[in-house]
Design an enzyme around this catalytic site. Structure first.
Site, PDB file in Angstrom:
ATOM      1  N   MET A   1      -5.804  -3.681  -0.018  1.00  0.00           N
ATOM      2  CA  MET A   1      -5.546  -2.688  -1.061  1.00  0.00           C
ATOM      3  C   MET A   1      -6.484  -2.865  -2.243  1.00  0.00           C
ATOM      4  O   MET A   1      -6.225  -2.341  -3.313  1.00  0.00           O
ATOM      5  CB  MET A   1      -4.087  -2.782  -1.520  1.00  0.00           C
TER       6      MET A   1
ATOM      7  N   ASP B   1       5.521  -8.115   3.781  1.00  0.00           N
ATOM      8  CA  ASP B   1       4.260  -8.609   4.361  1.00  0.00           C
ATOM      9  C   ASP B   1       4.101 -10.098   4.091  1.00  0.00           C
ATOM     10  O   ASP B   1       3.048 -10.557   3.655  1.00  0.00           O
ATOM     11  CB  ASP B   1       3.077  -7.829   3.792  1.00  0.00           C
TER      12      ASP B   1
END
Length: 896
Positions: free
Chosen positions: A23, A134
């Site tokens: 990201m 995650d």
């Protein structure tokens, strides 16, 4: 877009690249204002132009910003410079867990330490409703000073994750189909995540279990030649047990990891705090084992050579396991143990007991195996498992109690006494009763072996009796309302004829334990200064006194104490602000469940119309309720102090100051005058004396000013000033009335309250519209709490505003909207008042768990709420003592 050294992003100067993730790119930078080095993550150009990816980036920032924990990467700042969006984080020195594992498995001590730190970080996140989704070695950083930090909340989201395709994709994810992607790294997914189902905090527990397994063994528990095969293994296969991979590892540690890796989320930990406690216990036993090798000279070297630490740890863990198994066996068989076993059980957000006032939310089945408790509905939980189930049809129910055979639960809801079968089926109404959540209940019901139920209605009506089949209830005791007498906490004794209960005659006398005959009506006092009395099958009477629990031998034959009371060691929390009520339940087999002492940290927050939360600049505290000033700049808050008194605090939001008003006692229901100079409150010095309306200066000057010398209504709670400051609306209880109604207090002349909205259903919480022409209020006429509107000042038509229950109505400043709460939902209804009154359809603005709705800002864009902070307070929990009767008999001889 890559940034070169020397690039400025606001006050931050880029120094060097650190790496790139799914990201964003990460750089080392210098904060030129504070003179410190930080880490900055920015979005690549192709992602920054993607609205969905940008939304995920902002989501990550919000998620991390909501957390402050030593095991979670700290967020310092977020910003945007031109087309570059970025977030500023603490700079870490060390290595990722993946880099550490490249050198081989960690030592037992190191793996336990890292696992515990990660569990603590996750517990903090879960306490705020945030799921990481995650957890993997790449997202764990091991600092040089020994801290383990959770990184990359880029996949985090508040609350449960809905079933269906996620709206974004991450480069760290293996695509499985052409229709979308499954978020999270495949090898560390939970089964429900791999199937694309709804996930909650227990999904993170599964991922942490995989990380623990890998730290201890050097390999992952699930594998495959492809992502699809790995997912299939996670969903289908059981991992090889830890102790089979490495027989030297402690068995209890293997069981802990195995529980994390349960396919069914219900079989994992009901709270990540419970996992933290278990890992702490394992770590403690390991430390004890290592310490045990440091013995006297001449003995130590031989012991150290022959008894490895893991053996001693396994032995200690085995003894803990034996203790737990003995306790659970006692639950299942009812067999006594030589000594009590003490446990603690916690509850997840959204399914926790509602601890408030004198209404006891806890009920224990006669065999001690099943706990029923009141939250936003009734829930049932077996004490030897973590599984919690809501009881259908019990929304808003409180004060539960069991039938003698344990098959039924009685409770109060919607102004009625009801019962519901535990085996399934709808609740059955037994009779009408005042709504316990409006005024609080002085106890719950008691169900006798002959089918008689004795219960207490709120107000001043004494004890009542009714057959368990239903019908008209009959008065059992009559109270002296003029002396503020109350009868509460009934318990039908084992002889089936007598009822034990508490008599409280007001502020000038201590509560007393009494019994009354169901057959003759004869009463007698059986204990002085004895609140919340409860008879035990051991032949003892337990009760509370001055905030502590006592036990005394009691003769059921003579209905009298047969020895002096003795204090019990349990850290039981009693409610001194009311009548020394205790949140506790005892089974006939000797199991005790109770709420322990402690406090819950609560915070003031703004919540916008989309549900985004912004903390106010005030410290956490034990805030009970608050009111927002008319200009939206100040709040008047009532806070508990040491569980005995309350304080009125006036907060300046812009200046972040809380000023104590010169009043303390039992305070409730603050309401601001239109000019912001005065605050009306319900005040009494003594818990047993009803509160009356007083005025206090908002700047802290001057004494309390009584609103009236009139004695009617008996008890008063202010709710709203008229815009012209001529009147105050009150919720009041009249003499001998079974319910509360709305009264009007004029602020000139005699100041004599007069009835405004009285009905046989009960009304409360009235608030003036901004122009003073309308009053919104709550009524029970539709058999549940609903919001209504009526004109002011004359009697006229009324309109029901809410459609499926509602509470805490608030007007917008322009009177074009009316807001209210429906459970966890903030609802809004558009309003037209000219030429005639007209209400639109209710719609939900947002949903969230907040303890109290306190006001709307003048622009109608934000809502003042009180939010409980589980990360600060710890999760809601109760203590359990198995075989508690053994403790009572040992400490207090003279029972049966």
């Amino acid at each position: 877009m890559s940034l070169t050294n020397g690039t400025r992003l606001g006050p931050y100067e880029i120094l060097a690249p650190l790496g790139a993730g799914g990201m964003g790119e990460v750089y080392r930078a210098r904060d030129t204002r504070l003179g410190r080095d930080v880490a900055i993550k920015v979005l690549p150009d192709e992602v920054a132009r993607d609205a969905h990816a940008l939304a995920r980036f902002e989501q990550e920032a919000r998620a991390v910003a909501a957390l402050s924990h030593p095991n979670i990467l700290a967020l310092h700042d977020v910003g945007k410079e031109g087309a570059v969006s970025f977030v500023v984080m603490e700079l870490l020195e060390g290595e990722t867990l993946r880099e550490a594992l490249a050198k081989g498995p960690l030592s037992l001590r190191k793996a336990l330490d890292v696992g515990l730190q990660l569990a603590e970080g996750l517990a903090a996140a879960h306490g705020k409703g945030i799921v990481h989704r995650d957890v993997k070695p790449e997202n764990v950083f091991l600092t040089k000073d020994g801290h383990a930090k959770l990184l990359d909340f880029g996949l985090a989201r508040s609350g449960p994750i809905p079933t269906g395709r996620d709206e974004t994709e991450s480069p760290t994810v293996d695509k499985l189909t052409s229709q979308g992607a499954v978020l999270g790294t495949v090898a560390y997914m939970s089964p429900e995540q791999a199937r694309g189902e709804t996930v909650d905090f227990r999904s993170d527990q599964f991922s942490l279990g995989i990380v623990l397994y890998e730290m201890l063994t050097g390999k992952r528990p699930f594998g495959g030649a492809s992502a699809a095969e790995t997912l299939a293994a996670i969903i289908r296969d059981e991992p090889e047990p830890l102790t089979k991979v490495d027989p030297k590892l402690p068995a209890l540690l293997g069981w802990t990891v195995q529980r994390c890796l349960s396919k069914d989320p219900e079989e994992r930990y009901s709270s990540t705090r419970d996992l933290v406690k278990e890992l702490q216990s394992l770590g403690t036993h390991l430390s004890e084992a290592v310490s045990a090798t440091d013995v006297a000279p001449g003995e130590g070297p031989r012991l150290r050579r022959r008894v490895p630490a893991w053996v001693l740890m396994a032995g200690g863990a085995f003894m803990v396991l034996v203790g737990l198994l003995i306790g659970i066996r006692s639950l299942r068989t009812g067999s006594p143990s030589a000594s009590p076993v003490r446990l603690s059980i916690s509850f997840p957000l959204g399914a926790a007991p509602r601890f408030s006032g004198d209404s006891n939310p806890l009920a224990l089945s006669p065999d001690g195996k099943t706990l029923v408790y009141a939250g936003n509905k009734l829930f049932v939980r077996s004490l030897d498992s973590d599984k919690i189930q809501p009881i259908a049809g019990t929304e808003g129910g409180g004060a539960p109690f069991f039938s003698p055979d344990g098959r039924w639960v009685g409770f109060f809801a919607e102004g009625k006494l009801k019962k519901v079968p535990l085996t399934g089926g709808p609740p059955i109404t037994l009779c009408d009763s005042t709504d316990v959540h409006l005024v609080g209940s002085f106890g719950q019901g008691s169900w006798g072996v002959d089918g008689t139920i004795v219960f207490v209605e709120p107000g001043l009506t004494g004890l009542r009796r009714i057959p368990s089949s239903g019908g008209e209830s009959q008065a059992l005791t009559i109270v002296n309302a003029g002396a503020f007498e109350s009868h509460s906490f009934p318990q039908i004794l084992p002889d089936g004829e007598h009822v034990l209960f508490e008599i409280d005659k007001g502020p000038d006398s201590a509560p007393r334990a009494a019994v009354i005959s169901l057959r003759t009506g004869e009463q007698r006092i059986v204990g002085e200064d004895a609140a919340y009395p409860l008879y035990l099958p051991t032949g003892h009477l337990v009760f509370t006194r001055n905030g502590s629990l006592f036990a005394a031998p009691f003769s059921l034959h003579r209905l009298a104490l047969s020895g002096p009371p003795v204090p019990m060691p349990e850290d039981l929390l009693t409610n001194r602000n009311y009548s020394n009520a205790a949140h506790m339940a005892v089974s006939s087999g000797g199991t005790l469940v109770y709420r322990p002492r402690g406090h819950f940290e609560r915070k003031f927050v703004w919540v916008d119309r989309r549900g985004a939360v912004e903390p106010l600049p005030f410290p956490p505290g034990q805030y009970i309720e608050a009111a927002l000033s008319p200009d939206g700049r100040r709040l008047a808050a009532i806070a508990e102090e040491k569980g005995e008194t309350m304080a009125l605090l006036v907060g300046d939001i812009a200046r972040a100051t809380l000023t104590r008003a010169p009043v303390e006692g039992i305070l409730q229901s603050p309401a601001w005058a239109p000019d912001g100079r005065r605050i009306a409150i319900s005040f009494t010095k003594t818990p047993s004396y009803p509160g009356k309306v007083y005025f206090v200066s908002a700047d802290g000057s001057g004494p309390l000013e009584p609103s009236t010398i009139d004695t009617e209504p008996l008890e008063e709670f202010p709710s709203s000033f008229s815009p012209d400051a001529r009147f105050v609306l009150l919720t009041g209880l009249a003499w001998q009335s079974p319910h509360y109604d709305i009264w009007l207090l004029p602020l000139s002349g005699e100041r004599r309250p007069t009835p405004f909205l009285h009905s046989r259903f009960g009304t409360s919480r009235a608030v003036f519209s901004s122009d003073g022409r309308w009053v919104a209020y709550l009524s029970w006429e539709s058999e549940r709490t609903e919001v209504f509107v009526t004109p002011f000042p004359g009697l006229g038509p009324k309109w029901q505003i809410s459609a499926d229950g509602g509470g805490s109505p608030r007007w917008s400043l322009n009177d074009r909207e009316l807001f209210y709460r429906n459970g966890d939902k903030m609802m809004v209804v558009e309003i037209e008042t000219r030429p005639t009154f007209r209400a639109g359809q209710p719609r939900s603005l947002f949903e969230g768990q907040f303890r109290r709705f306190c006001g709307v800002d003048p622009e109608g864009k934000r809502f003042l709420m009180i939010k409980e902070d589980p990360a600060e307070s710890g999760p809601a929990h109760v203590n359990v003592v198995l075989n508690w009767f053994e403790e009572v008999k040992r400490r207090v001889p003279g029972g049966k």
